[in-house]
Write an enzyme that holds these catalytic residues in place. Structure first.
Site, PDB file in Angstrom:
ATOM      1  N   ASP A  33       1.172  -3.214   0.777  1.00 46.29           N
ATOM      2  CA  ASP A  33       0.007  -2.327   0.771  1.00 46.29           C
ATOM      3  C   ASP A  33      -1.237  -3.142   0.415  1.00 46.29           C
ATOM      4  O   ASP A  33      -1.209  -4.008  -0.461  1.00 46.29           O
ATOM      5  CB  ASP A  33       0.220  -1.203  -0.254  1.00 46.29           C
ATOM      6  N   VAL A 100      -3.099   7.972   5.965  1.00 46.70           N
ATOM      7  CA  VAL A 100      -2.872   7.344   7.264  1.00 46.70           C
ATOM      8  C   VAL A 100      -1.866   8.196   8.045  1.00 46.70           C
ATOM      9  O   VAL A 100      -0.726   8.389   7.594  1.00 46.70           O
ATOM     10  CB  VAL A 100      -2.340   5.901   7.104  1.00 46.70           C
ATOM     11  N   HIS A 104       5.005   6.846   6.902  1.00 49.10           N
ATOM     12  CA  HIS A 104       5.310   5.648   6.107  1.00 49.10           C
ATOM     13  C   HIS A 104       5.912   6.064   4.779  1.00 49.10           C
ATOM     14  O   HIS A 104       5.612   7.132   4.251  1.00 49.10           O
ATOM     15  CB  HIS A 104       4.061   4.803   5.863  1.00 49.10           C
ATOM     16  N   HIS A 106       6.242   4.568   0.899  1.00 50.62           N
ATOM     17  CA  HIS A 106       5.809   3.573  -0.078  1.00 50.62           C
ATOM     18  C   HIS A 106       7.033   3.185  -0.914  1.00 50.62           C
ATOM     19  O   HIS A 106       7.781   4.061  -1.367  1.00 50.62           O
ATOM     20  CB  HIS A 106       4.788   4.161  -1.059  1.00 50.62           C
TER      21      HIS A 106
HETATM   22  P1  5GP Z   1      -1.025   7.381   2.199  1.00 49.57           P
HETATM   23  O1  5GP Z   1      -2.089   7.881   1.274  1.00 49.57           O
HETATM   24  O2  5GP Z   1      -1.344   7.747   3.626  1.00 49.57           O
HETATM   25  O3  5GP Z   1       0.353   7.782   1.771  1.00 49.57           O
HETATM   26  O4  5GP Z   1      -1.024   5.821   2.050  1.00 49.57           O
HETATM   27  C1  5GP Z   1      -1.708   4.958   2.910  1.00 49.57           C
HETATM   28  C2  5GP Z   1      -1.629   3.577   2.311  1.00 49.57           C
HETATM   29  O5  5GP Z   1      -2.047   2.645   3.277  1.00 49.57           O
HETATM   30  C3  5GP Z   1      -2.538   3.380   1.090  1.00 49.57           C
HETATM   31  O6  5GP Z   1      -1.738   3.021  -0.037  1.00 49.57           O
HETATM   32  C4  5GP Z   1      -3.484   2.255   1.510  1.00 49.57           C
HETATM   33  O7  5GP Z   1      -3.776   1.357   0.463  1.00 49.57           O
HETATM   34  C5  5GP Z   1      -2.715   1.597   2.639  1.00 49.57           C
HETATM   35  N1  5GP Z   1      -3.564   0.973   3.645  1.00 49.57           N
HETATM   36  C6  5GP Z   1      -4.654   1.518   4.240  1.00 49.57           C
HETATM   37  N2  5GP Z   1      -5.178   0.664   5.132  1.00 49.57           N
HETATM   38  C7  5GP Z   1      -4.386  -0.440   5.109  1.00 49.57           C
HETATM   39  C8  5GP Z   1      -4.425  -1.674   5.834  1.00 49.57           C
HETATM   40  O8  5GP Z   1      -5.264  -1.943   6.667  1.00 49.57           O
HETATM   41  N3  5GP Z   1      -3.439  -2.576   5.532  1.00 49.57           N
HETATM   42  C9  5GP Z   1      -2.473  -2.318   4.599  1.00 49.57           C
HETATM   43  N4  5GP Z   1      -1.551  -3.274   4.392  1.00 49.57           N
HETATM   44  N5  5GP Z   1      -2.409  -1.164   3.913  1.00 49.57           N
HETATM   45  C10 5GP Z   1      -3.362  -0.230   4.167  1.00 49.57           C
END
Ligand code: 5GP
Length: 122
Positions: A33, A100, A104, A106
Site C-alpha cells: 500500500d 478504490v 482488494h 488489505h
Molecule cells: P480502500 O479504502 O479502497 O479499502 O483502500 C484503498 C487503498 O489503496 C488505500 O489504503 C490507499 O493507500 C491505497 N492506494 C491508493 N492509491 C494507490 C496507489 O497508487 N498505489 C498503491 N500501492 N496503493 C494505493
C-alpha cells in the site's frame, strides 16, 4: 456500480502506474500500500474487473477465487505472518469506506492493530 476501467488498480494492472509488487499468480496481484497503516500493509487484488467483494464473490470463476485466496495464503506463509498474527480487511461501498472501486483485500501486520473499528464508528 459498473466497473471503472480507469480506477487506480486497473491502471496498475495495465502497467500504467508502478507498484511495489509482493506476489503474483495467474489471477491475482499483490503490492505494498502506498500509505501503509502498519509495518506490513499489502493489497491483494484480482486481475479481473471486479468492483467489490460482492461483485467478486458473485461473478469470479472458481479458478479466480481459488487463486485469490492462494495469493493471500502464499504471502502469509512467505512473510511468516501467522507467527504474530495479522488482519485482513475488505472495505466495501460507502459505509465500508472503500476508496478504490476494484476489489482488494488489505493485509495488515507487524504490530498490535488495536480495535477492529474506531470507537466513533461503533
Ligand atoms: P480502500 O479504502 O479502497 O479499502 O483502500 C484503498 C487503498 O489503496 C488505500 O489504503 C490507499 O493507500 C491505497 N492506494 C491508493 N492509491 C494507490 C496507489 O497508487 N498505489 C498503491 N500501492 N496503493 C494505493
Amino acid at each position: 456500480m459498473p466497473y471503472d476501467t480507469n480506477n487506480i488498480f486497473a491502471r496498475i494492472l495495465r502497467g500504467e502506474i508502478p507498484c511495489n509488487k509482493v506476489y503474483e499468480n495467474d489471477h491475482a496481484l499483490a503490492f505494498n500500500d502506498i500509505h501503509p497503516q502498519a509495518p506490513t500493509h499489502i493489497l491483494v487484488i484480482p486481475k479481473g474487473p471486479y468492483v467489490s467483494m460482492t461483485d467478486f464473490s458473485q461473478k469470479a470463476s472458481a479458478a479466480e477465487q481459488a487463486a485469490f485466496f492462494a495469493a493471500i495464503a502464499a504471502i502469509v506463509a512467505e512473510k511468516k505472518l501467522d507467527e504474530s498474527g495479522y488482519r485482513t480487511i475488505a472495505n466495501t461501498g460507502v459505509h465500508g469506506g472503500q476508496e478504490v472501486p476494484h476489489f482488494h483485500i488489505h493485509i495488515l501486520a507487524g504490530k498490535k492493530l488495536g480495535r477492529m473499528v474506531s470507537a466513533e464508528a461503533a
